[in-house]
Write an enzyme that holds these catalytic residues in place. Structure first.
Site, PDB file in Angstrom:
ATOM      1  N   LYS A 108       3.250  -0.044   4.086  1.00  0.00           N
ATOM      2  CA  LYS A 108       1.888   0.448   4.349  1.00  0.00           C
ATOM      3  C   LYS A 108       0.976   0.231   3.142  1.00  0.00           C
ATOM      4  CE  LYS A 108       2.649   5.359   3.241  1.00  0.00           C
ATOM      5  NZ  LYS A 108       1.656   5.477   2.172  1.00  0.00           N
ATOM      6  N   ASP A 109       1.539  -0.124   1.971  1.00  0.00           N
ATOM      7  CA  ASP A 109       0.730  -0.398   0.791  1.00  0.00           C
ATOM      8  C   ASP A 109       0.432  -1.879   0.602  1.00  0.00           C
ATOM      9  OD1 ASP A 109       0.620   2.286   0.093  1.00  0.00           O
ATOM     10  OD2 ASP A 109       2.411   2.178  -1.155  1.00  0.00           O
ATOM     11  N   ARG A 156      -7.287   7.370   7.755  1.00  0.00           N
ATOM     12  CA  ARG A 156      -6.617   7.393   9.056  1.00  0.00           C
ATOM     13  C   ARG A 156      -6.217   8.821   9.418  1.00  0.00           C
ATOM     14  NH1 ARG A 156      -1.425   8.076  10.045  1.00  0.00           N
ATOM     15  NH2 ARG A 156      -0.920   7.774   7.845  1.00  0.00           N
ATOM     16  N   ARG A 157      -5.538   9.499   8.491  1.00  0.00           N
ATOM     17  CA  ARG A 157      -5.136  10.879   8.748  1.00  0.00           C
ATOM     18  C   ARG A 157      -6.357  11.791   8.857  1.00  0.00           C
ATOM     19  NH1 ARG A 157      -0.800  10.192   4.054  1.00  0.00           N
ATOM     20  NH2 ARG A 157       1.004   9.447   5.253  1.00  0.00           N
ATOM     21  N   ARG A 174      -5.002  12.618  -4.157  1.00  0.00           N
ATOM     22  CA  ARG A 174      -4.477  11.404  -4.761  1.00  0.00           C
ATOM     23  C   ARG A 174      -3.297  11.729  -5.656  1.00  0.00           C
ATOM     24  NH1 ARG A 174      -6.902   6.902  -5.971  1.00  0.00           N
ATOM     25  NH2 ARG A 174      -4.739   6.300  -6.274  1.00  0.00           N
ATOM     26  N   ARG A 180       1.274  15.142  -5.731  1.00  0.00           N
ATOM     27  CA  ARG A 180       0.678  15.773  -4.551  1.00  0.00           C
ATOM     28  C   ARG A 180       1.373  17.093  -4.224  1.00  0.00           C
ATOM     29  NH1 ARG A 180      -0.648  10.552  -0.583  1.00  0.00           N
ATOM     30  NH2 ARG A 180      -1.233   9.165  -2.280  1.00  0.00           N
ATOM     31  N   CYS A 267      -7.464   0.598   3.635  1.00  0.00           N
ATOM     32  CA  CYS A 267      -7.656   2.039   3.472  1.00  0.00           C
ATOM     33  C   CYS A 267      -9.126   2.416   3.626  1.00  0.00           C
ATOM     34  CB  CYS A 267      -7.142   2.486   2.112  1.00  0.00           C
ATOM     35  SG  CYS A 267      -8.000   1.698   0.759  1.00  0.00           S
TER      36      CYS A 267
END
Length: 331
Positions: A108-109, A156-157, A174, A180, A267
């Site tokens: 996903k990165d 997205r979230r 971030r 986090r 993103c």
């Protein structure tokens, strides 16, 4: 920052993954893996290292740890500082300089468009690709009172949270996974949303209060899967990595990435794409939304695994025709 425009014609597909039926090449003597130095990235690299050592017992496999710009810039949302490419540029430089043979990424990165000098040679078996709800106060999003603060680094979230839970406050989060979690534990957030795969891989599954169903939070393209990148002019490296490829995961991820690529997905765009293998074929779903969740365009398609990228392109076309083009034009 100038936004990329959506593709008006079918976008270039990714180079095919080399299959294990390729002509045999000499076993490697040494493989250098470029990796970010976050705890999760190192776990991923060590995982690949262990698998390669099992495949090639005589081979020396070493890690080249690196800090990327994405790891350094923590005071601004990722969408505003250059996107996911910030997590791979330094690793790709190590490939170009021949300091490393491969780079290991969370899929996903990986930017949806790669330079022609690079190839995605392997996508390994996927961990749980869904998002996880993490909180020290509440059991689920449904239990949170109006105004409670949810942290996420993902548009997205964020868009899906706004659409499904408009009474909650969604703020930027971030940092690497440990950072986090620390911010949550310090009380800066009432809950945070993370990829379930990262927590599971680091043995932090007990932090997950619940996994969000895809109907509530459709995953990002490639979420939960690991990819191995190499130079496109090194077919021997692709052949070495071929046994690590998982055909079903590869088909799912390539379909998802085709959706995102066709819609200029990064993103900077609230976009989800998620494929599952169902009855021997692919079931692909996707959406494009406004960041505030006020409008979401959804679509789904089914097709054979062999047509993964074509299926993704077709879904992107359907989304665009259904209103995604208008949303993208305003972002």
């Amino acid at each position: 920052m100038r936004q990329r425009q959506p593709c008006l014609f079918p976008c270039p597909s990714e180079p095919p993954i080399v299959s294990s039926s390729q002509p045999a090449v000499a076993a490697p003597e040494r493989i250098v893996i470029a990796t970010r130095e976050s705890r999760l990235a190192l776990w991923q690299a060590e995982h690949v290292k262990a698998r390669l050592e099992a495949l090639y017992p005589e081979c020396e496999v070493v890690l080249l740890g690196m800090t990327t710009r994405g790891d350094q810039i923590l005071d601004r949302p990722l969408a505003k500082v250059g996107g996911k490419g910030l997590f791979v540029k330094e690793l790709e430089t190590a490939l170009l300089d021949r300091r490393a043979d491969i780079a290991v990424h969370s899929m996903k990165d990986v930017p949806m468009e790669m330079g022609e000098e690079f190839a995605l040679v392997t996508i390994s078996e996927r961990e749980v690709p869904l998002d996880a709800f993490v909180s020290n106060k509440y059991d689920s999003l449904d239990d949170m009172p109006p105004g409670a603060v949810v942290g996420t680094s993902s548009l997205r979230r964020e868009s899906q949270l706004h659409a499904n839970y408009p009474m909650l406050a969604v703020t930027s989060l971030r940092g690497n996974l440990d950072t986090r979690l620390r911010k949550l534990d310090e009380g800066q957030y009432d809950a945070i949303i993370l990829a379930a795969a990262g927590l599971t891989r680091l043995g932090l599954g007990e932090r997950i209060r619940g996994v969000l169903p895809s109907e509530v939070s459709l995953p990002a393209a490639g979420q939960g899967a690991l990819g191995i990148e190499a130079l496109s002019d090194r077919p021997e490296v692709a052949a070495w990595m071929a046994p690590l490829n998982d055909a079903e995961t590869s088909a799912c991820v390539r379909a998802e990435r085709a959706v995102a690529r066709a819609l200029a997905g990064s993103c900077e765009v609230p976009l989800g794409a998620y494929a599952e293998v169902d009855n021997g074929g692919l079931w692909l779903r996707g959406f494009v939304a406004r960041p505030d969740g006020s409008e979401i365009v959804r679509a789904e398609r089914r097709g054979p695994l062999a047509d993964a990228e074509a299926l993704g392109q077709a879904l992107a076309d359907e989304l665009r025709a259904g209103g995604a083009a208008e949303i993208l034009a305003t972002l």
